[in-house]
Design a protein around this motif. Structure first.
Motif, PDB file in Angstrom:
ATOM      1  N   ASP A  69     -16.200   0.700  43.149  1.00  0.00           N
ATOM      2  CA  ASP A  69     -15.650   1.323  42.238  1.00  0.00           C
ATOM      3  C   ASP A  69     -15.383   2.879  41.857  1.00  0.00           C
ATOM      4  N   ALA A  70     -14.932   3.808  43.106  1.00  0.00           N
ATOM      5  CA  ALA A  70     -14.843   5.265  42.878  1.00  0.00           C
ATOM      6  C   ALA A  70     -14.676   5.543  44.248  1.00  0.00           C
ATOM      7  N   PRO A  71     -14.871   7.235  43.602  1.00  0.00           N
ATOM      8  CA  PRO A  71     -13.837   7.387  45.087  1.00  0.00           C
ATOM      9  C   PRO A  71     -15.057   8.370  46.125  1.00  0.00           C
ATOM     10  N   LEU A  72     -15.036   8.271  47.511  1.00  0.00           N
ATOM     11  CA  LEU A  72     -15.904   8.041  48.903  1.00  0.00           C
ATOM     12  C   LEU A  72     -16.810   9.404  48.523  1.00  0.00           C
ATOM     13  N   ASP A  73     -16.495  10.638  47.970  1.00  0.00           N
ATOM     14  CA  ASP A  73     -17.335  11.811  47.692  1.00  0.00           C
ATOM     15  C   ASP A  73     -18.116  10.934  46.968  1.00  0.00           C
ATOM     16  N   LYS A  74     -18.430  10.621  45.424  1.00  0.00           N
ATOM     17  CA  LYS A  74     -18.830  10.517  44.717  1.00  0.00           C
ATOM     18  C   LYS A  74     -19.842   9.769  45.683  1.00  0.00           C
ATOM     19  N   VAL A  75     -20.032   8.784  45.781  1.00  0.00           N
ATOM     20  CA  VAL A  75     -20.373   7.426  46.429  1.00  0.00           C
ATOM     21  C   VAL A  75     -21.875   8.022  47.566  1.00  0.00           C
ATOM     22  N   TRP A  76     -20.797   8.742  48.445  1.00  0.00           N
ATOM     23  CA  TRP A  76     -21.646   9.930  49.370  1.00  0.00           C
ATOM     24  C   TRP A  76     -23.348  10.718  48.842  1.00  0.00           C
ATOM     25  N   ASP A  77     -21.958  11.257  47.809  1.00  0.00           N
ATOM     26  CA  ASP A  77     -22.881  11.934  46.763  1.00  0.00           C
ATOM     27  C   ASP A  77     -24.158  11.428  46.253  1.00  0.00           C
ATOM     28  N   VAL A  78     -24.096   9.899  45.956  1.00  0.00           N
ATOM     29  CA  VAL A  78     -25.129   9.536  45.612  1.00  0.00           C
ATOM     30  C   VAL A  78     -25.817   9.491  46.406  1.00  0.00           C
ATOM     31  N   ILE A  79     -26.120   8.635  48.039  1.00  0.00           N
ATOM     32  CA  ILE A  79     -26.504   8.222  48.948  1.00  0.00           C
ATOM     33  C   ILE A  79     -27.583   9.198  49.105  1.00  0.00           C
ATOM     34  N   VAL A  80     -26.716  10.587  49.647  1.00  0.00           N
ATOM     35  CA  VAL A  80     -27.478  11.730  49.888  1.00  0.00           C
ATOM     36  C   VAL A  80     -28.092  12.886  49.000  1.00  0.00           C
ATOM     37  N   TRP A 120     -32.603   5.752  40.029  1.00  0.00           N
ATOM     38  CA  TRP A 120     -31.699   4.411  39.855  1.00  0.00           C
ATOM     39  C   TRP A 120     -31.332   2.792  41.109  1.00  0.00           C
ATOM     40  N   ASN A 121     -33.408   3.758  42.499  1.00  0.00           N
ATOM     41  CA  ASN A 121     -32.440   2.901  42.980  1.00  0.00           C
ATOM     42  C   ASN A 121     -33.842   1.674  43.059  1.00  0.00           C
ATOM     43  N   PRO A 122     -34.183  -0.055  42.721  1.00  0.00           N
ATOM     44  CA  PRO A 122     -34.909  -0.424  42.843  1.00  0.00           C
ATOM     45  C   PRO A 122     -35.660  -0.490  44.163  1.00  0.00           C
ATOM     46  N   PHE A 123     -35.643  -0.036  45.354  1.00  0.00           N
ATOM     47  CA  PHE A 123     -35.666  -0.152  46.567  1.00  0.00           C
ATOM     48  C   PHE A 123     -36.312   0.135  46.833  1.00  0.00           C
ATOM     49  N   ILE A 124     -35.850   1.856  47.257  1.00  0.00           N
ATOM     50  CA  ILE A 124     -35.871   2.622  47.375  1.00  0.00           C
ATOM     51  C   ILE A 124     -36.652   3.896  46.416  1.00  0.00           C
ATOM     52  N   LEU A 125     -38.211   3.190  45.222  1.00  0.00           N
ATOM     53  CA  LEU A 125     -38.389   4.223  44.133  1.00  0.00           C
ATOM     54  C   LEU A 125     -37.846   5.176  44.057  1.00  0.00           C
ATOM     55  N   GLU A 126     -38.691   6.097  45.729  1.00  0.00           N
ATOM     56  CA  GLU A 126     -38.531   8.062  45.184  1.00  0.00           C
ATOM     57  C   GLU A 126     -38.321   7.696  47.111  1.00  0.00           C
ATOM     58  N   ALA A 127     -37.253   8.789  46.970  1.00  0.00           N
ATOM     59  CA  ALA A 127     -37.592   9.537  48.397  1.00  0.00           C
ATOM     60  C   ALA A 127     -37.105  11.042  48.347  1.00  0.00           C
ATOM     61  N   ARG A 128     -37.584  11.748  49.187  1.00  0.00           N
ATOM     62  CA  ARG A 128     -37.538  13.613  49.419  1.00  0.00           C
ATOM     63  C   ARG A 128     -37.239  13.664  50.607  1.00  0.00           C
ATOM     64  N   GLY A 129     -36.097  15.116  50.899  1.00  0.00           N
ATOM     65  CA  GLY A 129     -35.610  15.570  52.542  1.00  0.00           C
ATOM     66  C   GLY A 129     -34.155  15.751  51.820  1.00  0.00           C
ATOM     67  N   LYS A 130     -33.838  15.891  53.079  1.00  0.00           N
ATOM     68  CA  LYS A 130     -32.289  16.295  53.109  1.00  0.00           C
ATOM     69  C   LYS A 130     -31.598  15.811  53.953  1.00  0.00           C
ATOM     70  N   ALA A 131     -30.862  15.325  54.274  1.00  0.00           N
ATOM     71  CA  ALA A 131     -29.385  14.335  54.612  1.00  0.00           C
ATOM     72  C   ALA A 131     -28.862  15.090  55.775  1.00  0.00           C
ATOM     73  N   GLU A 132     -29.772  15.597  56.834  1.00  0.00           N
ATOM     74  CA  GLU A 132     -29.207  16.605  58.135  1.00  0.00           C
ATOM     75  C   GLU A 132     -30.251  15.857  58.894  1.00  0.00           C
ATOM     76  N   ALA A 133     -29.592  16.078  60.051  1.00  0.00           N
ATOM     77  CA  ALA A 133     -29.746  15.166  61.193  1.00  0.00           C
ATOM     78  C   ALA A 133     -31.539  16.824  61.972  1.00  0.00           C
ATOM     79  N   GLY A 134     -32.594  15.661  62.075  1.00  0.00           N
ATOM     80  CA  GLY A 134     -33.871  16.143  62.741  1.00  0.00           C
ATOM     81  C   GLY A 134     -35.000  16.379  61.560  1.00  0.00           C
ATOM     82  N   GLN A 135     -34.069  16.102  59.787  1.00  0.00           N
ATOM     83  CA  GLN A 135     -34.817  15.710  58.874  1.00  0.00           C
ATOM     84  C   GLN A 135     -36.218  15.431  59.001  1.00  0.00           C
TER      85      GLN A 135
END
Length: 145
Positions: A12-23, A31-46
């Protein structure tokens, strides 16, 4: 041999807010109990750097998949291999669909390779990790709304 898993959650949130959390990979550790840490950019080829912990498994794993698809507010996909694509490969997707009351998020992963017959338990734990991540993502996106 191939295997797929898919989970879904309504948020129950706007599409852009959900996308922002994912990327926003830099904040996964908050907040993520499965992927504990992530680095990088949401850009093709990265290349991404993901520190993960599957449920009911003490060991952490690091994966370095490559972002293959980015369609803002709709679709994020990354793919990775272990040793060689014939041995083990995985393609992970986040698919977002706008609905009247927010967003339906589907997480999907397709696995393949010669080692798949030996990986049944691992795949089950990944599905459980998706469910935990979906619930946490829902809380995160709704709290930001």
């Amino acid at each position: 041999m191939r295997r797929s898993i898919e989970t879904a959650v309504d948020i129950d949130a706007p599409l852009d807010k959900v996308w922002d959390v994912i990327v926003d990979f830099d904040r996964y550790g908050e907040w993520n109990p499965f992927i504990l840490e992530a680095r990088g950019k949401a850009e093709a080829g990265q290349k991404l750097w993901l520190r993960m912990q599957r449920p009911a498994k003490a060991d952490e794993e690091v994966h370095t998949p490559t972002v293959t698809v980015v369609e803002k507010d709709r679709h994020l996909q990354w793919s990775g291999i272990i040793r060689h694509a014939m041995v083990f490969r995985a393609r992970h997707e986040f698919l977002l669909e706008e609905r009247e009351s927010g967003v339906r998020l589907r997480q999907r992963e397709d696995f393949g390779g010669l080692t798949m017959p030996l990986a049944g338990g691992m795949v089950w734990r990944i599905e459980e990790g998706f469910l935990l991540m979906n619930a946490a993502l829902k809380v995160r996106a709704e709290s930001l709304h």
